[in-house]
Design a protein around this motif. Structure first.
Motif, PDB file in Angstrom:
ATOM      1  N   THR A 174       0.812  -1.227   0.000  1.00 35.74           N
ATOM      2  CA  THR A 174       0.000   0.000   0.000  1.00 35.74           C
ATOM      3  C   THR A 174       0.845   1.277   0.000  1.00 35.74           C
ATOM      4  O   THR A 174       0.286   2.374  -0.008  1.00 35.74           O
ATOM      5  N   VAL A 175       2.160   1.157   0.002  1.00 34.96           N
ATOM      6  CA  VAL A 175       3.011   2.355   0.067  1.00 34.96           C
ATOM      7  C   VAL A 175       3.997   2.422  -1.102  1.00 34.96           C
ATOM      8  O   VAL A 175       4.944   3.199  -1.076  1.00 34.96           O
ATOM      9  N   ASP A 176       3.750   1.641  -2.139  1.00 35.18           N
ATOM     10  CA  ASP A 176       4.686   1.563  -3.264  1.00 35.18           C
ATOM     11  C   ASP A 176       4.010   1.910  -4.579  1.00 35.18           C
ATOM     12  O   ASP A 176       4.119   1.193  -5.564  1.00 35.18           O
ATOM     13  N   GLY A 177       3.311   3.027  -4.586  1.00 34.21           N
ATOM     14  CA  GLY A 177       2.628   3.453  -5.795  1.00 34.21           C
ATOM     15  C   GLY A 177       1.130   3.532  -5.580  1.00 34.21           C
ATOM     16  O   GLY A 177       0.617   3.210  -4.500  1.00 34.21           O
ATOM     17  N   PRO A 178       0.390   3.961  -6.609  1.00 31.24           N
ATOM     18  CA  PRO A 178      -1.054   4.143  -6.469  1.00 31.24           C
ATOM     19  C   PRO A 178      -1.802   2.822  -6.331  1.00 31.24           C
ATOM     20  O   PRO A 178      -1.510   1.856  -7.020  1.00 31.24           O
ATOM     21  N   GLY A 179      -2.761   2.794  -5.409  1.00 26.95           N
ATOM     22  CA  GLY A 179      -3.577   1.596  -5.218  1.00 26.95           C
ATOM     23  C   GLY A 179      -2.844   0.512  -4.442  1.00 26.95           C
ATOM     24  O   GLY A 179      -1.751   0.700  -3.925  1.00 26.95           O
TER      25      GLY A 179
ATOM     26  N   LYS B 101      -5.027  -4.629  -7.515  1.00 23.29           N
ATOM     27  CA  LYS B 101      -5.539  -3.989  -8.725  1.00 23.29           C
ATOM     28  C   LYS B 101      -4.766  -2.735  -9.113  1.00 23.29           C
ATOM     29  O   LYS B 101      -4.943  -2.213 -10.213  1.00 23.29           O
ATOM     30  N   GLY B 102      -3.889  -2.242  -8.215  1.00 19.70           N
ATOM     31  CA  GLY B 102      -3.089  -1.063  -8.546  1.00 19.70           C
ATOM     32  C   GLY B 102      -2.068  -1.337  -9.627  1.00 19.70           C
ATOM     33  O   GLY B 102      -1.753  -0.476 -10.436  1.00 19.70           O
ATOM     34  N   GLY B 103      -1.535  -2.550  -9.642  1.00 19.34           N
ATOM     35  CA  GLY B 103      -0.531  -2.921 -10.629  1.00 19.34           C
ATOM     36  C   GLY B 103       0.721  -3.481  -9.995  1.00 19.34           C
ATOM     37  O   GLY B 103       0.700  -3.950  -8.851  1.00 19.34           O
TER      38      GLY B 103
ATOM     39  N   HIS C 272      -0.707  -1.815 -14.789  1.00 20.98           N
ATOM     40  CA  HIS C 272      -0.009  -0.562 -14.477  1.00 20.98           C
ATOM     41  C   HIS C 272       1.373  -0.892 -13.909  1.00 20.98           C
ATOM     42  O   HIS C 272       1.520  -1.752 -13.036  1.00 20.98           O
ATOM     43  N   THR C 273       2.405  -0.197 -14.407  1.00 21.31           N
ATOM     44  CA  THR C 273       3.782  -0.480 -13.991  1.00 21.31           C
ATOM     45  C   THR C 273       4.405   0.740 -13.329  1.00 21.31           C
ATOM     46  O   THR C 273       4.300   1.862 -13.826  1.00 21.31           O
ATOM     47  N   ALA C 274       5.058   0.511 -12.199  1.00 21.72           N
ATOM     48  CA  ALA C 274       5.756   1.584 -11.489  1.00 21.72           C
ATOM     49  C   ALA C 274       7.176   1.141 -11.174  1.00 21.72           C
ATOM     50  O   ALA C 274       7.405   0.007 -10.738  1.00 21.72           O
ATOM     51  N   LEU C 275       8.113   2.047 -11.402  1.00 16.80           N
ATOM     52  CA  LEU C 275       9.530   1.794 -11.133  1.00 16.80           C
ATOM     53  C   LEU C 275       9.956   2.655  -9.961  1.00 16.80           C
ATOM     54  O   LEU C 275       9.902   3.879 -10.018  1.00 16.80           O
ATOM     55  N   ASP C 276      10.382   2.015  -8.866  1.00 16.49           N
ATOM     56  CA  ASP C 276      10.882   2.734  -7.691  1.00 16.49           C
ATOM     57  C   ASP C 276      12.399   2.652  -7.706  1.00 16.49           C
ATOM     58  O   ASP C 276      12.972   1.581  -7.512  1.00 16.49           O
TER      59      ASP C 276
END
Length: 254
Positions: A16-21, A72-74, A102-106
């Motif tokens: 819940t703290v690594d991007g949207p959703g 469901k956020g990705g 949905h893809t997020a790069l941290d």
């Protein structure tokens, strides 16, 4: 063609703290940085070890499919430092986008090379969101905190702005290290020079990693540093945002 395998430190479902959703979070193994407050020192070493697993993009996506109703956020890839395994992340994100995930790069951005952007451009084609960790806005203090310069990190931030890639800035605020008003203001002013910032995550420093360091036989450098209070985290965020907004307002006036 041989499968590209990622060296994976761990996987977290329902992050819940690594991007949207609510997200499926892949922690890669290996990191060149040595942040004094790092809470995953077991992710530093590059290469496979007893605590990491080699996985293909297809295997990761199969795991995601099993929990996608809850995530469901990705998918977020973090670390360690995921850019150490850029070929694997490209493969994973490319296949994820074929499934409309949905893809997020941290990333810390530490490996960005402004003179050779071919690989990062390929990765960013399949990246919906970059979460860029700016550890310290002052270069000399950044070196003390992480053992590395922040020059290429800030160049990466500017590059993301130039190509208009949606970006969140993440900033861990550590008492006595980067919580001074001058540093927070300077960070906000730098953010104000960018055109692609979608959010700011101010993360309060905590010392919950002390037992992990003890188990690994590593000295914890900040054992005498108190955790940052929620109130001070809010104050720090407000200072950054105030400086950010002033730059934005001034740019509109001129």
């Amino acid at each position: 063609m041989a499968k590209i395998l990622g060296n994976i430190h761990s996987i977290e479902t329902c992050g819940t703290v690594d991007g949207p959703g609510i997200r499926f979070v892949v922690f890669t193994q290996g990191c060149p940085m040595r942040c004094l407050y790092c809470h995953n020192p077991d992710s530093w070493s590059v290469g496979s070890n007893d605590n990491s697993l080699l996985k293909s993009a297809d295997e990761i996506l199969e795991q995601y499919e099993n929990v996608k109703e809850f995530c469901k956020g990705g998918i977020t890839v973090t670390g360690g430092e995921p850019l150490l395994q850029i070929d694997f992340v490209i493969d994973l994100f490319k296949k994820a986008k074929l499934k409309n995930i949905h893809t997020a790069l941290d990333t810390s951005g530490i490996l960005f090379n402004p003179n050779d952007t071919y690989k990062i451009d390929e990765l960013l084609k399949y990246t919906d969101l970059v979460m860029l960790d700016i550890k310290h806005i002052d270069n000399e203090e950044h070196i003390k905190l992480t053992s590395h310069s922040n020059k290429n990190i800030l160049k990466f931030a500017k590059y993301l702005s130039k190509i208009d890639k949606p970006t969140w800035i993440r900033h861990v605020v550590v008492p006595g290290i980067n919580d001074k008003e001058e540093f927070l203001t300077k960070l906000g002013e730098f953010m104000g020079s960018l055109n692609n910032i979608k959010a700011l995550d101010v993360l309060p420093y905590h010392n919950m990693a002390i037992p992990k360091y003890k188990n690994l036989g590593i000295d914890y450098p900040l054992k005498d540093t108190p955790p940052l209070s929620k109130e001070d985290a809010i104050k720090a965020r407000n200072t950054i945002l105030s400086a950010y907004q002033k730059v934005k307002i001034n740019s509109k006036l001129h």
